[in-house]
Structures are given as C-alpha cells and as structure tokens.
Design an enzyme around this catalytic site. Structure first.
Site, PDB file in Angstrom:
ATOM      1  CG  ASP A 164     -29.870 -57.021  86.638  1.00  0.00           C
ATOM      2  OD1 ASP A 164     -30.915 -57.079  85.968  1.00  0.00           O
ATOM      3  OD2 ASP A 164     -29.664 -56.149  87.496  1.00  0.00           O
ATOM      4  CG  HIS A 171     -30.064 -56.768  96.007  1.00  0.00           C
ATOM      5  ND1 HIS A 171     -30.880 -56.122  96.903  1.00  0.00           N
ATOM      6  CD2 HIS A 171     -30.654 -56.663  94.797  1.00  0.00           C
ATOM      7  CE1 HIS A 171     -31.933 -55.656  96.252  1.00  0.00           C
ATOM      8  NE2 HIS A 171     -31.823 -55.963  94.971  1.00  0.00           N
ATOM      9  CB  SER A 223     -36.486 -47.877  88.482  1.00  0.00           C
ATOM     10  OG  SER A 223     -36.561 -49.157  89.054  1.00  0.00           O
ATOM     11  CG  HIS A 260     -31.571 -49.774  89.228  1.00  0.00           C
ATOM     12  ND1 HIS A 260     -32.044 -50.932  89.783  1.00  0.00           N
ATOM     13  CD2 HIS A 260     -32.667 -48.963  89.090  1.00  0.00           C
ATOM     14  CE1 HIS A 260     -33.355 -50.836  89.971  1.00  0.00           C
ATOM     15  NE2 HIS A 260     -33.758 -49.643  89.547  1.00  0.00           N
ATOM     16  NE  ARG A 310     -35.528 -59.833  91.461  1.00  0.00           N
ATOM     17  CZ  ARG A 310     -35.144 -58.566  91.431  1.00  0.00           C
ATOM     18  NH1 ARG A 310     -35.896 -57.654  90.826  1.00  0.00           N
ATOM     19  NH2 ARG A 310     -34.022 -58.180  92.000  1.00  0.00           N
TER      20      ARG A 310
HETATM   21  N1  NMX Z   1     -18.555 -56.831  92.883  1.00  0.00           N
HETATM   22  C1  NMX Z   1     -17.554 -56.171  93.492  1.00  0.00           C
HETATM   23  N2  NMX Z   1     -17.711 -55.400  94.578  1.00  0.00           N
HETATM   24  C2  NMX Z   1     -18.957 -55.328  95.091  1.00  0.00           C
HETATM   25  C3  NMX Z   1     -20.030 -56.017  94.543  1.00  0.00           C
HETATM   26  C4  NMX Z   1     -19.807 -56.776  93.375  1.00  0.00           C
HETATM   27  N3  NMX Z   1     -20.781 -57.416  92.751  1.00  0.00           N
HETATM   28  N4  NMX Z   1     -21.132 -55.745  95.268  1.00  0.00           N
HETATM   29  C5  NMX Z   1     -20.756 -54.904  96.252  1.00  0.00           C
HETATM   30  N5  NMX Z   1     -19.434 -54.646  96.129  1.00  0.00           N
HETATM   31  C6  NMX Z   1     -18.632 -53.708  96.920  1.00  0.00           C
HETATM   32  C7  NMX Z   1     -19.221 -52.313  96.761  1.00  0.00           C
HETATM   33  O1  NMX Z   1     -18.800 -51.721  95.545  1.00  0.00           O
HETATM   34  C8  NMX Z   1     -18.693 -51.629  98.014  1.00  0.00           C
HETATM   35  O2  NMX Z   1     -17.366 -51.279  97.771  1.00  0.00           O
HETATM   36  P1  NMX Z   1     -16.743 -49.916  98.399  1.00  0.00           P
HETATM   37  O3  NMX Z   1     -16.813 -50.112  99.870  1.00  0.00           O
HETATM   38  O4  NMX Z   1     -15.375 -49.885  97.843  1.00  0.00           O
HETATM   39  O5  NMX Z   1     -17.609 -48.795  97.911  1.00  0.00           O
HETATM   40  C9  NMX Z   1     -18.742 -52.765  99.038  1.00  0.00           C
HETATM   41  O6  NMX Z   1     -18.737 -53.992  98.289  1.00  0.00           O
HETATM   42  C10 NMX Z   1     -19.974 -52.739  99.926  1.00  0.00           C
HETATM   43  O7  NMX Z   1     -21.130 -52.689  99.092  1.00  0.00           O
HETATM   44  P2  NMX Z   1     -22.498 -53.382  99.555  1.00  0.00           P
HETATM   45  O8  NMX Z   1     -22.950 -52.703 100.783  1.00  0.00           O
HETATM   46  O9  NMX Z   1     -22.360 -54.851  99.584  1.00  0.00           O
HETATM   47  O10 NMX Z   1     -23.441 -53.072  98.297  1.00  0.00           O
HETATM   48  P3  NMX Z   1     -24.373 -51.807  98.046  1.00  0.00           P
HETATM   49  O11 NMX Z   1     -25.638 -51.981  98.795  1.00  0.00           O
HETATM   50  O12 NMX Z   1     -23.622 -50.542  98.272  1.00  0.00           O
HETATM   51  O13 NMX Z   1     -24.622 -51.919  96.476  1.00  0.00           O
HETATM   52  C11 NMX Z   1     -25.052 -53.076  94.462  1.00  0.00           C
HETATM   53  C12 NMX Z   1     -25.467 -52.890  95.918  1.00  0.00           C
HETATM   54  C13 NMX Z   1     -26.100 -53.931  93.784  1.00  0.00           C
HETATM   55  C14 NMX Z   1     -24.999 -51.716  93.777  1.00  0.00           C
HETATM   56  C15 NMX Z   1     -23.669 -53.765  94.417  1.00  0.00           C
HETATM   57  O14 NMX Z   1     -23.764 -55.044  94.992  1.00  0.00           O
HETATM   58  C16 NMX Z   1     -23.114 -53.871  93.014  1.00  0.00           C
HETATM   59  O15 NMX Z   1     -22.480 -52.928  92.539  1.00  0.00           O
HETATM   60  N6  NMX Z   1     -23.360 -55.031  92.287  1.00  0.00           N
HETATM   61  C17 NMX Z   1     -22.961 -55.162  90.923  1.00  0.00           C
HETATM   62  C18 NMX Z   1     -23.910 -54.417  90.018  1.00  0.00           C
HETATM   63  C19 NMX Z   1     -25.253 -55.105  89.939  1.00  0.00           C
HETATM   64  O16 NMX Z   1     -25.357 -56.305  89.757  1.00  0.00           O
HETATM   65  N7  NMX Z   1     -26.335 -54.311  90.035  1.00  0.00           N
HETATM   66  C20 NMX Z   1     -27.678 -54.825  89.844  1.00  0.00           C
HETATM   67  C21 NMX Z   1     -28.544 -54.821  91.108  1.00  0.00           C
HETATM   68  C22 NMX Z   1     -29.901 -55.351  90.784  1.00  0.00           C
HETATM   69  N8  NMX Z   1     -30.669 -54.441  89.924  1.00  0.00           N
HETATM   70  O17 NMX Z   1     -31.185 -54.839  88.924  1.00  0.00           O
HETATM   71  O18 NMX Z   1     -30.779 -53.259  90.232  1.00  0.00           O
HETATM   72  C1  MLT Z   2     -34.575 -54.088  91.505  1.00  0.00           C
HETATM   73  O1  MLT Z   2     -35.231 -54.991  90.986  1.00  0.00           O
HETATM   74  O2  MLT Z   2     -35.016 -52.934  91.570  1.00  0.00           O
HETATM   75  C2  MLT Z   2     -33.183 -54.374  91.962  1.00  0.00           C
HETATM   76  O3  MLT Z   2     -33.033 -55.668  92.456  1.00  0.00           O
HETATM   77  C3  MLT Z   2     -32.572 -53.320  92.831  1.00  0.00           C
HETATM   78  C4  MLT Z   2     -33.129 -53.149  94.202  1.00  0.00           C
HETATM   79  O4  MLT Z   2     -34.067 -53.796  94.639  1.00  0.00           O
HETATM   80  O5  MLT Z   2     -32.546 -52.286  94.911  1.00  0.00           O
END
Ligand code: NMX
Ligand code: MLT
Length: 435
Positions: A373, A318, A242, A272, A327
């Site tokens: 979240d 994350h 964002s 996100h 947070r």
């Molecule tokens: N549950 C299952 N698998 C996960 C999770 C999770 N919570 N987090 C990461 N992974 C997987 C990810 O999908 C990836 O799989 P693949 O290789 O098959 O594509 C692998 O682990 C490596 O990912 P990372 O490098 O650890 O994470 P990345 O930096 O790519 O993504 C998020 C970060 C936040 C997108 C990821 O952790 C996620 O999908 N979390 C769940 C959704 C979430 O809570 N999002 C909110 C973030 C905060 N916000 O408000 O924005």
């Molecule tokens: C945010 O607050 O924007 C989330 O934690 C996602 C991020 O920092 O990448």
C-alpha cells in the site's frame, strides 16, 4: 483447448486423493505448541488454514502457486503489445497451478465480458447511495446484493449433492469477478463523475474494460498499470483479513457473493486494504505541512510527529513480511520505467530511505519495511485517478480473484464449517494456575 472449468474438473479427483493421503499420513502430526500470547496476539504465526493459491514467505514475499511475481511477469500471457501479465492468467494459475495459453486467457476475458452486466436493482442500490458513503461500503453492499442470483444458493435450496457444490461455486465466482468492473465503475462515476458509464467491450481484456469504465481506457500505460496492479493484489495467502473472512463465511456455505461481501468489509479497515487510501492522505498532509521538495530532516520530523501522536505510518509494517514487500518493488519498477520524474514518486522514494530507520529506532514495529500500500496510490494518482477514497475498491476487485479461487477449491474438497475453539481469560488463568 480446455476451458478453465473443464481443466478444473480434471484436476479435482486427484486433489481429493492427495488431501486424503496427506491426512492419512500426517493428520495427527503437530506443528508445534500454541502459546497463550498467540490467542491474545491476533493469532500471529498460528498454523490454522489451508490456502492453496499462494504462500507468503516472511523474507521473500508472495509466491502464487510457487511462482514469484517476477516469474509470473515472465510466464503469464500479456496483452498484444503489452508487457504486464494479464490477471486472467493469474486467476488460471491460482486455480490450477498451471500457466494458461494465450488462447485460454483470451477465452477468460471473453467469458468475463459476457457475464459483466449487473442487475438493474443492483444499479439502483448503487445509484441511491449518497456520494458521501464510502466507496467500499457501496462496493460491499452491491456485491452482497448479487447473492440474489446466486447459482450456488439456488442449487443448495434445490438439494444438490455436495459433490456438485464446486461447479455452482465456480459459476458464481466467475460471475462475481466479471461483474466487479461494472460495480466499481458505477461507484466511481457516481461519486466522482457524471454517473454515465460506457459499455463493456467483449473484445477487450478485463483490465482494459475496467480502465475504460473508470474513464482511463484511452491511456494504454494506465491499462498496463491496472494489469500489473490486479495481478499483484489478487492473493496474499489465507490469513490476511479479507482472505480469511471470505473463507470463513464461505465455510458456512454462504455463497461467493455473501462470502466476498464480508471480505470487502475487512479490506475496508485502515490496517488492511484501506491503508492505500491512508498513505495518500498522509502524503498529502505531509506536503501541506512541510511543502513539496521538503528536506530529509523535515520529512523525518513529520514521520516522528505521526508516531508521537499515536498513529501508525501507513504503508509500513506487516503481520508476516519481514522485508520490503515484493509487490512494492514491482510497483517501484513500473514507476521507474514509466514515471520516474513524478514528484510524488520521488517523495515515496525519499520516505523509503527514511521511515525504516525511524521505525527501527522507535523499536516497536516488527517489520520496518514498506508493504504494497505504500506505493499503489502514487501510481494511480500519476495517471489522474487521484480520488484516494476509491483506491481500496481497486484492491477489492483484485482480491476477489484469490478469494474466489480458494472458495472453489474449498467446496471441491468438501472443506468443513470453520469453528475454532475460544477461551475466556478466566479459563486461561484456571488452566495454567499451577503450571
Ligand atoms: N507505524 C507505527 N507503528 C507500527 C507500524 C507502523 N507502520 N507497524 C507496526 N507498528 C506498531 C504496532 O502498532 C504495534 O504497536 P503496539 O504494540 O503499541 O500495539 C507494534 O508496532 C507491533 O506491531 P507488529 O507486530 O509489528 O505489527 P502487527 O503484525 O500487529 O500489524 C500492521 C501489522 C500491518 C497492521 C502494522 O504494521 C500497521 O499498522 N501498519 C500500518 C498500516 C498498514 O500499512 N497496513 C497495510 C498492511 C497491508 N495490507 O494491505 O493489508
Ligand atoms: C494483504 O495483501 O492481504 C496484506 O498484505 C495483508 C496481509 O497479508 O496480512
């Protein structure tokens, strides 16, 4: 006492000189190599942006202008009788790097209340949305439509000098933040209530007014929660979807309404901001499948079934953080103080004891710990705001503070159009053929 705009006007010349000096001394220095993996891997860790409001440390979490959440809670003014920081103070901090006085914060509350009214045609846009349209889509449309009255867009058309951009961006940003409660409140009341909204009270702070528009104005604990909620969700450095989107779109000299409308569309994604909705849906689904007060073993097998079906555990992991999000901790502390016996809060705690080990065992996620979240929806639900489709709107209201602050500085410092270089896979193959 200076107003925020007066104080900014004082700070800008020195900041322009500071940036000039940094570029003169360090402009040609490299951060290190860029790897091909970074291009394919979502640019993780790629140093690419200037963002002054906050910086995220992977271990420690966010600091707003160098101040941790705990420090902000101690230093920023609270409402009379309250203890949580007022988001007005955080906005001042994000913009100036300084802690405002109580009077300066009160003046910001008053100014935002005075700017809060939204045009009739924006009300009509919201009212015409079917209640089945996701609140985030309604939110983004309404914010984009505010561009109709943008001071920046008008000034640009009138040929104003670049040096003046920041002042118009400031006015638009103040209007944007001020109008969000009326937009969010209207969406909430249309989708989940009878469509009737109370008026803004010019003697109340931003969060109290927002709570009132949502129908929770009489619940002081909820108002305090909202103050904390907005404060901690405002900013998370510049690379998140964002924030970066807002900065990128703003760099085309799109006004703050257009830029932040784009931010909201990014925040609406499930990886996100929408994750706060997804967490609640996931918890409710868990409860419907394994019952309330489920054993640790039942929770464990539910988490595994989520992973095995190829879904993510929402609220965990994350892109930058490698420890529990402060947070999350701030919200947990609020819960321990105000709702320690809430069954859903207990489930969140139970999950915290279970999920990280499972994610570690599964071996993919780089960060097994909870993010912001994982906790926010449970607090809102406790006070009766249990319509999870609305949760990301509250994240969006908060995120406007961080994006707006950077947009103002970007225009003050003359930040250029963002235009990084992209490569095709073929070009990369050619480039590294013999290396
Ligand atoms: N549950 C299952 N698998 C996960 C999770 C999770 N919570 N987090 C990461 N992974 C997987 C990810 O999908 C990836 O799989 P693949 O290789 O098959 O594509 C692998 O682990 C490596 O990912 P990372 O490098 O650890 O994470 P990345 O930096 O790519 O993504 C998020 C970060 C936040 C997108 C990821 O952790 C996620 O999908 N979390 C769940 C959704 C979430 O809570 N999002 C909110 C973030 C905060 N916000 O408000 O924005
Ligand atoms: C945010 O607050 O924007 C989330 O934690 C996602 C991020 O920092 O990448």
């Amino acid at each position: 006492q200076l107003t925020l705009k007066e104080r900014l006007a004082e700070l800008i010349p020195a900041e322009i000189e500071k940036v000039k000096a940094i570029r003169a001394e360090h402009g040609k220095k490299a951060f290190g190599p860029v790897t091909v993996d970074q291009l394919y891997g979502g640019m993780r860790g790629l140093p690419a942006l200037i963002w002054d409001g906050s910086v995220l440390d992977p271990e420690e979490g966010i600091r707003f202008r160098g101040k941790s959440i705990d420090e902000c809670k101690k230093l920023l003014p609270a409402a009379p009788g309250g203890s949580e920081p007022l988001p007005e103070g955080l906005f001042w901090l994000l913009l100036t790097g300084e802690i405002p006085s109580k009077e300066q914060v009160t003046e910001l509350s008053r100014d935002w209340a005075a700017r809060a009214e939204i045009p009739d045609f924006v009300k009509e846009i919201i009212d015409r949305c079917p209640p089945t349209l996701h609140p985030m889509s309604q939110f983004s449309m309404a914010v984009t439509a505010l561009n109709h009255d943008s001071a920046f867009a008008k000034a640009y058309q009138d040929g104003v000098s670049k040096k003046e951009y920041w002042g118009y961006t400031f006015e638009d940003s103040m209007d944007l933040i001020a109008k969000l409660p009326n937009i969010a409140g209207r969406i909430y009341r249309n989708v989940f209530g009878d469509g009737k909204l109370p008026a803004i009270d010019s003697t109340k702070d931003y969060s109290a007014n927002l709570a009132n528009l949502l129908g929770f104005g009489d619940n002081e604990a909820f108002v305090e929660l909202l103050r904390l909620y907005i404060t901690i969700h405002t900013d998370h450095e510049g690379g998140n979807v964002s924030a970066h989107t807002g900065k990128l779109v703003g760099s085309a000299l799109s006004d703050p309404f257009l830029a932040f409308g784009a931010s909201l569309n990014g925040l609406a994604g499930p990886l996100h901001g929408l994750a706060n909705q997804e967490v609640l849906l996931w918890l409710r689904k868990m409860q419907s499948q394994i019952g309330e007060n489920a054993t640790d073993d039942a929770v464990k097998s539910y988490v595994w079934s989520t992973l095995k079906s190829g879904q993510v555990v929402p609220g965990y992991g994350h892109a930058v953080l490698r420890k529990t999000d402060p947070r999350y901790t701030a919200q947990r502390e609020f819960a321990l103080k105000n709702l320690s016996h809430d069954p859903l809060f207990k489930l969140v705690g139970q999950i915290y004891d279970i999920v990280p080990n499972i994610l570690l065992e599964a071996g993919k996620a780089k960060n097994p710990w909870p993010n912001v979240d994982a906790h926010s929806g449970v607090l809102l639900t406790h006070y009766g705001l249990d319509q999870m489709q609305f949760y990301t709107v509250l994240f969006g209201v908060s995120r406007a503070f961080g994006v707006a602050a950077q947009l103002i500085w970007d225009r003050a410092l003359g930040a250029p159009l963002e235009r990084p270089k992209s490569y095709s896979s073929e070009a990369i193959q050619k480039m590294f053929k013999d290396r």
